[in-house]
Design a protein around this motif. Structure first.
Motif, short mmCIF file in Angstrom:
data_model
loop_
_atom_site.label_atom_id
_atom_site.label_comp_id
_atom_site.label_asym_id
_atom_site.label_seq_id
_atom_site.Cartn_x
_atom_site.Cartn_y
_atom_site.Cartn_z
N VAL A 1 -11.34 91.13 -2.72
CA VAL A 1 -12.27 91.99 -3.46
C VAL A 1 -13.36 91.06 -3.99
CG1 VAL A 1 -12.55 93.64 -5.33
CG2 VAL A 1 -10.37 93.50 -4.10
N ALA B 124 -10.10 96.69 -14.42
CA ALA B 124 -9.56 96.06 -13.22
C ALA B 124 -8.10 96.44 -13.05
CB ALA B 124 -9.69 94.55 -13.32
N HIS C 240 -1.16 93.46 -4.74
CA HIS C 240 -2.48 93.16 -5.32
C HIS C 240 -2.31 92.09 -6.37
CE1 HIS C 240 -5.66 93.57 -8.44
NE2 HIS C 240 -6.42 93.60 -7.37
N GLU D 178 -7.68 100.93 1.76
CA GLU D 178 -8.83 101.70 1.29
C GLU D 178 -8.41 102.69 0.20
OE1 GLU D 178 -10.70 103.50 4.64
OE2 GLU D 178 -11.16 101.57 5.60
N ARG E 288 -7.76 100.70 -3.06
CA ARG E 288 -8.98 100.22 -3.70
C ARG E 288 -9.80 101.38 -4.30
NH1 ARG E 288 -12.26 95.74 -0.49
NH2 ARG E 288 -13.36 95.92 -2.50
N ALA E 289 -9.79 102.52 -3.65
CA ALA E 289 -10.52 103.67 -4.19
C ALA E 289 -9.88 104.17 -5.49
CB ALA E 289 -10.57 104.78 -3.16
N ARG F 225 -8.04 102.32 -7.57
CA ARG F 225 -7.98 101.27 -8.59
C ARG F 225 -9.19 100.35 -8.45
NH1 ARG F 225 -3.29 102.55 -6.36
NH2 ARG F 225 -1.35 102.73 -7.55
N PRO F 226 -10.37 100.83 -8.78
CA PRO F 226 -11.57 100.03 -8.56
C PRO F 226 -11.76 98.91 -9.60
CG PRO F 226 -12.15 102.08 -9.63
CD PRO F 226 -10.68 102.16 -9.32
N TRP F 227 -12.42 97.86 -9.18
CA TRP F 227 -12.93 96.85 -10.10
C TRP F 227 -14.30 97.30 -10.57
CZ3 TRP F 227 -10.90 92.08 -11.67
CH2 TRP F 227 -9.66 91.72 -11.10
N VAL F 228 -14.54 97.26 -11.87
CA VAL F 228 -15.83 97.67 -12.42
C VAL F 228 -16.48 96.46 -13.11
CG1 VAL F 228 -17.04 99.19 -14.00
CG2 VAL F 228 -15.03 100.03 -12.74
#
Length: 232
Positions: free
Chosen positions: A157, A168, A183, A221, A224-225, A227-230
């Motif tokens: 990522v 996160a 992860h 995919e 990640r969708a 549990r997004p990193w912002v």
């Protein structure tokens, strides 16, 4: 009047920013970037497998993911080159590019692959890779490398902007139907991200093993969708 080339401009800019330091210029090799993972004992080299590397946008060469790619026609050439270099005992991680003119070695590392692909190698093969490596150094022979039908990938990522990590996902290990996924965060909420266009821009690593690339990609995919990193 001589026209300054792109290389000359780049060299001049680096020397302006970092005067007095040595500068290494590497040749650009066009083609798929692959790895070959070997483990040697007194009987010679054993091929454990290999990966194909996906790089980010040029000219930064950030490694964004590695996908299990255990064999292709270039491996024998690389093995021959390793033997010519005297590589034999212990773990070795070799990177090479499959160019139009044939395989070209980029680097040979007398160690196991890193960036979580060492764990992925064991996950895909279903063997204790680190025990094998330690065993060789204790005088054991490399066990027979199993044939596998699983697929594995390690997806980094990568931050696409500078800022502060606002949210996160944490450490996770989950089984989603026929895919196992891990992860590992490399940054924490509150960390300041400064883009370097290197692997220091990694926020986390997702690795997954399943029956096919299609299933692994779909689960990665989905993860990640959800549990997004912002970074803001």
């Amino acid at each position: 009047m001589l026209v300054e080339s792109g290389l000359e401009r780049a060299v001049a800019e680096v020397r302006r920013r970092r005067p007095g330091e040595s500068l290494v210029v590497e040749e650009y090799l066009e083609g798929p970037l692959r790895t070959l993972e070997t483990l040697g004992d007194e009987g010679g080299l054993r091929v454990l497998g290999g990966f194909e590397t996906t790089l980010g946008a040029l000219p930064y060469f950030v490694e964004e993911r590695l996908d299990w790619a255990p064999s292709d026609g270039s491996q024998q050439h690389v093995l021959g080159a390793l033997r010519a270099l005297g590589v034999g005992f212990g773990a070795c991680h070799t990177e090479y590019v499959v160019t139009a003119g044939g395989p070209r070695i980029v680097e040979v590392n007398y160690r196991v692959i890193g960036d979580h692909c060492d764990f992925l190698l064991g996950d895909v093969l279903g063997v204790p890779v680190f025990e094998w490596i330690l065993g060789v150094h204790l005088g054991a022979r490399v066990p027979a490398v199993p044939e596998v039908s699983r697929f594995g990938a390690a997806v980094s990522v990568v931050a696409d902007r500078a800022g502060v990590v606002k949210s996160a996902p944490g450490h996770e290990s989950v089984v989603l139907e026929d895919v196992r996924l891990w992860h590992r965060p490399l940054r924490a909420v509150g960390d300041v991200v400064t883009l370097t266009r290197t692997n220091r821009d990694y926020l986390g690593v997702v690795r997954a093993v399943g029956p096919s690339r299609e299933r692994v990609d779909a689960v990665v995919e989905e993860f990640r969708a959800a549990r997004p990193w912002v970074v803001e």
